[in-house]
Write a protein that holds these residues in place. Structure first.
Motif, PDB file in Angstrom:
ATOM      1  N   LYS A 112       0.825  -1.219   0.000  1.00 57.76           N
ATOM      2  CA  LYS A 112       0.000   0.000   0.000  1.00 57.76           C
ATOM      3  C   LYS A 112       0.849   1.254   0.000  1.00 57.76           C
ATOM      4  O   LYS A 112       0.485   2.243  -0.627  1.00 57.76           O
ATOM      5  N   MET A 113       1.971   1.207   0.707  1.00 59.49           N
ATOM      6  CA  MET A 113       2.820   2.394   0.834  1.00 59.49           C
ATOM      7  C   MET A 113       3.359   2.849  -0.506  1.00 59.49           C
ATOM      8  O   MET A 113       3.463   4.041  -0.786  1.00 59.49           O
ATOM      9  N   MET A 116       0.383   4.521  -2.111  1.00 60.45           N
ATOM     10  CA  MET A 116      -0.101   5.724  -1.431  1.00 60.45           C
ATOM     11  C   MET A 116       0.945   6.832  -1.357  1.00 60.45           C
ATOM     12  O   MET A 116       0.610   8.004  -1.390  1.00 60.45           O
ATOM     13  N   LYS A 117       2.213   6.443  -1.266  1.00 59.66           N
ATOM     14  CA  LYS A 117       3.249   7.472  -1.134  1.00 59.66           C
ATOM     15  C   LYS A 117       3.836   7.892  -2.474  1.00 59.66           C
ATOM     16  O   LYS A 117       4.337   9.000  -2.609  1.00 59.66           O
ATOM     17  N   VAL A 128      -3.877  11.721  -0.958  1.00 58.69           N
ATOM     18  CA  VAL A 128      -4.308  10.648  -0.077  1.00 58.69           C
ATOM     19  C   VAL A 128      -4.818  11.255   1.227  1.00 58.69           C
ATOM     20  O   VAL A 128      -4.084  11.967   1.906  1.00 58.69           O
ATOM     21  N   GLU A 130      -5.593  12.120   4.920  1.00 61.99           N
ATOM     22  CA  GLU A 130      -4.728  11.905   6.080  1.00 61.99           C
ATOM     23  C   GLU A 130      -5.124  10.676   6.900  1.00 61.99           C
ATOM     24  O   GLU A 130      -4.254   9.930   7.353  1.00 61.99           O
ATOM     25  N   LYS A 132      -6.600   7.995   5.918  1.00 63.93           N
ATOM     26  CA  LYS A 132      -6.268   6.773   5.180  1.00 63.93           C
ATOM     27  C   LYS A 132      -4.791   6.444   5.354  1.00 63.93           C
ATOM     28  O   LYS A 132      -4.413   5.295   5.586  1.00 63.93           O
ATOM     29  N   MET A 133      -3.968   7.490   5.241  1.00 64.46           N
ATOM     30  CA  MET A 133      -2.520   7.291   5.372  1.00 64.46           C
ATOM     31  C   MET A 133      -2.195   6.840   6.795  1.00 64.46           C
ATOM     32  O   MET A 133      -1.415   5.906   6.984  1.00 64.46           O
ATOM     33  N   ALA A 136      -3.177   3.247   7.236  1.00 66.92           N
ATOM     34  CA  ALA A 136      -2.256   2.343   6.537  1.00 66.92           C
ATOM     35  C   ALA A 136      -0.932   2.215   7.290  1.00 66.92           C
ATOM     36  O   ALA A 136      -0.364   1.125   7.385  1.00 66.92           O
ATOM     37  N   MET A 137      -0.456   3.326   7.842  1.00 67.58           N
ATOM     38  CA  MET A 137       0.800   3.302   8.607  1.00 67.58           C
ATOM     39  C   MET A 137       0.632   2.457   9.865  1.00 67.58           C
ATOM     40  O   MET A 137       1.535   1.713  10.245  1.00 67.58           O
ATOM     41  N   ILE A 240      -7.425   4.734  -1.855  1.00 70.14           N
ATOM     42  CA  ILE A 240      -7.410   5.990  -1.104  1.00 70.14           C
ATOM     43  C   ILE A 240      -8.794   6.531  -0.778  1.00 70.14           C
ATOM     44  O   ILE A 240      -8.912   7.512  -0.051  1.00 70.14           O
TER      45      ILE A 240
END
Lengths: 241, 239
Positions: A112-113, A116-117, A128, A130, A132-133, A136-137, A240
């Protein structure tokens, strides 16, 4: 005719297969497939893997996908040293346990990173959210915690004292978010030490070679034209939204 | 050997079925997911992963159904067709078992979770687009199962049943238990289901699937405290 491996080095499972084959000096021919150029959609590749995924293997008339089975196939066919995929009942079970868990346990979150990144903001110019990020983190961190605390044996590798395909599969997944800009090793002494052991066991030069594409992804994705990879957009949006 | 199971769970059903079919003596240790038993201290001593199934063979504790299934076949020297040793057949069965995690398993599970847990966790019905998207994913997996893995063979790896068929069937029964009819209009899949049922035994198949076929009762049986404990995880998954 040697065994052909169809790989895109941006892909984690391709890297584990590459590391395994090269470390064991197997008679293989690596054919690079660019996912970003849509090469998985060609008719030719469809004959190798109708599911259109990498890595793929072609050994004469026999074709298959799925990195872990591919490594097990090569281990058996070329009789690689036992520690890669031990025959002992319990040792094999431990390696299998990790290989099974990791699909949803860490692979999903590390992957995912990358999307997403890098892919979402840089290529598709999508922001993306915030939350969601953060979510995911959180998932990735939980995965890394489990990898460190439950799977990596103290001072050793996942399966025990010697490296196995479980470590190859794990390291490439950890390198994916790392290459996408997440410092997965910070504050994780045990994980970092294990990484060094894996690099040493595999050989630094080979490890660097396997990871040079993904480690330059932060820059290379800037060159990508989203118009050419529109088929990835639905996947990005799903991630996202 | 102890098997910690809740037959609501697909991987538990696969392990249960194979152990029974191979006549491996085991003690069934029920772990009630609906009451959050897997989150309790006692189960935590068995496995920190807090998932089922778990196998405890003497002092050896193992999680992950595919690992448990291979272990059982290897240890009890089951007939070769269950997990063939021939190079190409072994590759094929491994290919299925690897692919299914993020395909049939993930998509079948999602349908189950959306139908059974979404309303409880989110306090409203599942939005249509969410359900439609999930069904589309499940359909894609079933198409791939039929066209790539089964093709015109009686079972996934050929003429005989294997662990791959047991695992696949367990996953398919999850959405089926919620009322999704995956078999109508799919003659290949239906015929394969009949063959698997016949091989495993109609009674045993029924026994293994009794709980999931009553999935609709889940919402009445789910413990309120357990529900609250599991809410954050599921709300995140569903949002």
């Amino acid at each position: 005719m040697s065994l052909e491996l169809f790989l895109d080095m941006l892909s984690q499972p391709c890297r584990s297969v590459f590391l395994f084959a090269k470390k064991n000096n197997l008679p293989v021919e690596v054919k690079l497939i660019s996912l970003m150029n849509g090469e998985q959609h060609t008719e030719e590749f469809g004959k190798v893997n109708p599911l259109r995924k990498v890595p793929a293997l072609k050994d004469g008339d026999f074709c298959m996908g799925e990195s872990i089975p591919m490594m097990e196939y090569m281990a058996e066919k070329f009789n690689t040293p036992d520690h890669w995929f031990p025959k002992d009942l319990q040792k094999r079970a431990r390696v299998n346990e990790y290989l099974s868990w990791q699909h949803l346990g860490i692979r999903m979150h590390g992957s995912k990173m990358f999307w997403m990144k890098l892919m979402a903001p840089v290529v598709f110019k999508l922001e993306v959210p915030e939350d969601k990020m953060a979510g995911a983190m959180e998932d990735l961190n939980s995965s890394l915690d489990l990898l460190e605390k439950t799977f990596i044996q103290d001072g050793g590798f996942i399966g025990g004292e010697q490296i196995s395909i479980a470590d190859l599969v794990a390291i490439v997944e950890v390198m994916q978010p790392f290459a996408s800009g997440v410092d997965v090793f910070e504050g994780r002494a045990k994980l970092s030490a294990w990484k060094e052991r894996v690099v040493q066991a595999v050989g630094k030069e080979l490890f660097v070679e396997a990871h040079k594409t993904i480690l330059s992804a932060k820059d290379s994705v800037k060159q990508l034209d989203s118009g050419k990879i529109e088929y990835f957009r639905p996947r990005v949006l799903k991630l996202i939204s | 050997m102890e098997l910690y199971l809740d037959l609501f769970s697909q991987p538990c059903r696969a392990v249960f079925l194979l152990a029974k079919v191979l006549e491996i003596p085991f003690e069934f240790k029920y772990v009630n997911l609906a009451t959050g038993q897997h989150l309790g201290d006692e189960f935590g001593k068995i496995s920190m992963m807090r998932k089922v199934p778990v196998m405890k063979d003497g002092e050896f504790v193992l999680t992950e159904s595919t690992a448990i299934l291979e272990y059982m076949v290897q240890k009890h020297r089951a007939p070769d067709h269950w997990f063939p040793s021939e190079l190409l057949l072994r590759a094929r069965i491994n290919e299925y078992l690897s692919w299914q995690h993020t395909n049939l398993r993930a998509h079948g599970s999602k349908i189950f979770l959306l139908k059974m847990l979404f309303p409880l966790m989110m306090g409203c019905e599942v939005p249509k687009e969410k359900m439609d998207a999930a069904m589309e994913d499940l359909n894609m997996s079933l198409i791939q199962l039929e066209n790539y893995f089964l093709q015109n063979k009686p079972f996934i790896i050929g003429d005989k049943i294997s662990v791959a068929d047991i695992v696949a069937m367990a996953e398919i029964m999850q959405p089926v238990g919620t009322g999704v009819d995956v078999f109508t209009g799919r003659p290949t899949l239906s015929a394969w289901r009949d063959r698997v049922t016949a091989q495993v035994g109609v009674e045993l198949f029924k026994e293994a699937n009794e709980v999931i076929m009553k999935a609709k009762d889940l919402s009445q049986n789910i413990d309120k405290t357990a529900l609250e404990m599991m809410k954050p995880k599921f709300q995140k998954m569903f949002s």
